[in-house]
Design an enzyme around this catalytic site. Structure first.
Site, PDB file in Angstrom:
ATOM      1  N   LYS A 153       0.830  -1.211   0.000  1.00  0.00           N
ATOM      2  CA  LYS A 153       0.000   0.000   0.000  1.00  0.00           C
ATOM      3  C   LYS A 153       0.861   1.257   0.000  1.00  0.00           C
ATOM      4  O   LYS A 153       0.507   2.248  -0.619  1.00  0.00           O
ATOM      5  CB  LYS A 153      -0.967  -0.004   1.190  1.00  0.00           C
ATOM      6  N   LYS A 170      -5.165 -11.388  -8.173  1.00  0.00           N
ATOM      7  CA  LYS A 170      -6.455 -11.661  -7.524  1.00  0.00           C
ATOM      8  C   LYS A 170      -7.495 -10.649  -7.987  1.00  0.00           C
ATOM      9  O   LYS A 170      -7.148  -9.537  -8.404  1.00  0.00           O
ATOM     10  CB  LYS A 170      -6.322 -11.682  -6.009  1.00  0.00           C
ATOM     11  N   LYS A 211     -10.855  -4.679  -6.114  1.00  0.00           N
ATOM     12  CA  LYS A 211     -11.643  -3.503  -6.481  1.00  0.00           C
ATOM     13  C   LYS A 211     -10.784  -2.425  -7.123  1.00  0.00           C
ATOM     14  O   LYS A 211     -11.304  -1.523  -7.766  1.00  0.00           O
ATOM     15  CB  LYS A 211     -12.422  -2.961  -5.295  1.00  0.00           C
TER      16      LYS A 211
HETATM   17  P1  ADP Z   1      -9.757  -5.611  -2.492  1.00  0.00           P
HETATM   18  O1  ADP Z   1      -8.543  -6.476  -2.704  1.00  0.00           O
HETATM   19  O2  ADP Z   1     -10.737  -5.749  -3.586  1.00  0.00           O
HETATM   20  O3  ADP Z   1      -9.363  -4.189  -2.219  1.00  0.00           O
HETATM   21  P2  ADP Z   1     -10.162  -5.869   0.327  1.00  0.00           P
HETATM   22  O4  ADP Z   1      -8.692  -5.838   0.509  1.00  0.00           O
HETATM   23  O5  ADP Z   1     -10.990  -4.727   0.803  1.00  0.00           O
HETATM   24  O6  ADP Z   1     -10.485  -6.146  -1.213  1.00  0.00           O
HETATM   25  O7  ADP Z   1     -10.680  -7.209   0.960  1.00  0.00           O
HETATM   26  C1  ADP Z   1     -11.851  -7.379   1.719  1.00  0.00           C
HETATM   27  C2  ADP Z   1     -12.005  -8.827   2.070  1.00  0.00           C
HETATM   28  O8  ADP Z   1     -12.233  -9.654   0.918  1.00  0.00           O
HETATM   29  C3  ADP Z   1     -10.780  -9.424   2.705  1.00  0.00           C
HETATM   30  O9  ADP Z   1     -11.154 -10.415   3.639  1.00  0.00           O
HETATM   31  C4  ADP Z   1     -10.054  -9.999   1.525  1.00  0.00           C
HETATM   32  O10 ADP Z   1      -9.077 -10.894   1.850  1.00  0.00           O
HETATM   33  C5  ADP Z   1     -11.208 -10.584   0.738  1.00  0.00           C
HETATM   34  N1  ADP Z   1     -10.853 -10.628  -0.684  1.00  0.00           N
HETATM   35  C6  ADP Z   1     -10.535  -9.576  -1.451  1.00  0.00           C
HETATM   36  N2  ADP Z   1     -10.257  -9.948  -2.710  1.00  0.00           N
HETATM   37  C7  ADP Z   1     -10.401 -11.284  -2.730  1.00  0.00           C
HETATM   38  C8  ADP Z   1     -10.253 -12.278  -3.730  1.00  0.00           C
HETATM   39  N3  ADP Z   1      -9.925 -11.949  -4.989  1.00  0.00           N
HETATM   40  N4  ADP Z   1     -10.477 -13.554  -3.414  1.00  0.00           N
HETATM   41  C9  ADP Z   1     -10.834 -13.889  -2.150  1.00  0.00           C
HETATM   42  N5  ADP Z   1     -10.987 -13.014  -1.151  1.00  0.00           N
HETATM   43  C10 ADP Z   1     -10.780 -11.733  -1.427  1.00  0.00           C
END
Ligand code: ADP
Ligand code: TRP
Length: 327
Positions: free
Chosen positions: A110, A192, A195
């Site tokens: 980050k 992965k 968002k």
């Molecule tokens: P992003 O990566 O989209 O910014 P966050 O970091 O806000 O998402 O993650 C919110 C929750 O969703 C966390 O528990 C995270 O590990 C899970 N998560 C996010 N992306 C994935 C993914 N591609 N597959 C599985 N779990 C995910």
């Protein structure tokens, strides 16, 4: 046993968030005393628009309910409404070596992405997360793989505090979903689903049917024709199999069997239909609940009261142990 987990109120939930996190919470709430919260204190480690943050926090509660978190079984609360999170985080920060924070993978990622000034909150994020967990003396914490380092950090802090001030905190175990929990980008299966990546690489939970179809049919797949689960050699198609398996509630092996020799196009079409059906149910519930303002606020209030009663009693003990004058 008691479990706790949190999710940030930022961005529209995508399929990865649901399948990686919330889907397992829905199952766990049947077996454990469950607390789930919207991590708005964590969200502000990245600058947020205040109005949008407030709305997003409310909307996330609605989403959790629409996804199947049952307020009769689980408590849902908003992190910033329980002041003890910030209070305990401060105390824990005084026994946290800076080096431990600087080593965190998520912080390094980050920090690299952050344009302009770098704020202390981003570095201190894992301390707040440790406070979230330790306050409730939770035995286990549902997390996906990328949060395990933060949980390890939490365990270390708990042990350190206990050694120095006497037994106070439970040392929590991670609870990782059986699937490993990781959903990949529809456009680049080396990454992965996130968002922060382009629109066509992820499926929002509120996606409309036409768009679901377009994105799934357009998902990047590997060379060859067979629907076989092999994350290393065929990450694209394996990711779609995982999604089918988790959404349809059938093992990946059975998905392979069902689509043997059918080719990618037929499989993708079936997956799109499954998603349209399942996300349609979610969308309908979401829209119904979203208009029930009073009901949602009542759930948030009940959640806060439950969380507060546990957090206050832990902090009373912590204050005594640290040597603060009693209230
Ligand atoms: P992003 O990566 O989209 O910014 P966050 O970091 O806000 O998402 O993650 C919110 C929750 O969703 C966390 O528990 C995270 O590990 C899970 N998560 C996010 N992306 C994935 C993914 N591609 N597959 C599985 N779990 C995910
Ligand atoms: N850091 C977690 C994430 O980004 C969210 C979170 C905050 C959390 N506090 C927590 C998860 C405590 C589990 C327990 O996904």
């Amino acid at each position: 046993m008691r479990i706790i987990s949190g999710i940030q109120p930022t961005g529209n939930y995508h399929l990865g968030n649901y399948l990686g996190a919330v889907q397992s919470w829905v199952k766990l709430q049947d077996q454990h005393e469950s607390l789930f919260f919207i991590a708005d204190l964590h969200a502000i480690t990245i600058p947020q628009d205040p109005e949008a943050l407030k709305q997003a926090t409310f909307d996330k509660v609605v989403e959790l309910l629409a996804l199947g978190i049952n307020p009769e079984k689980s408590s849902i609360f908003v992190q910033s409404q329980v002041k003890e999170h910030a209070e305990l985080a401060w105390i824990l920060s005084t026994i946290t070596p800076l080096g431990d924070l600087e080593r965190m993978t998520q912080y390094k990622d980050k920090a690299k992405k952050q344009k302009g000034e770098l704020y202390a909150g981003l570095l201190n994020y894992p301390i707040l997360m440790a406070a979230d967990i330790l306050l409730y003396k939770a035995k286990a914490v549902p997390v996906v793989k990328d949060q395990i380092q933060h949980l390890e950090f939490t365990r270390n802090l708990a042990q350190k505090f206990n050694a120095r001030f006497g037994s106070t905190f439970e040392v929590p175990e991670p609870l990782v979903p059986e699937s490993g929990g990781k959903i990949l980008s529809l456009q680049d299966p080396a990454r992965k689903m996130s968002k922060s990546d382009p629109e066509d690489s992820r499926l929002s939970l509120l996606e409309d049917p036409d768009s679901i179809k377009k994105k799934i049919l357009g998902a990047v797949t590997d060379t060859g024709k067979q629907i076989t689960y092999n994350p290393e050699k065929k990450p694209g198609i394996s990711n779609l199999i995982t999604i089918y398996s988790l959404m349809g509630g059938i093992p990946a092996k059975d998905v392979e069997k069902k689509f043997k020799n059918k080719g990618y196009a037929i499989f993708k079409k079936a997956l799109a239909e499954l998603l349209i059906e399942k996300l349609g149910v979610f969308r309908k519930k979401y829209q119904e609940l979203k208009s029930r303002d009073l009901y949602i606020h009542e759930i948030i209030k009940q959640g806060r009261m439950k969380a507060q009663s546990i957090a206050e009693s832990t902090m009373e003990d912590v204050r005594k142990k640290v040597g603060f004058l009693p209230l």
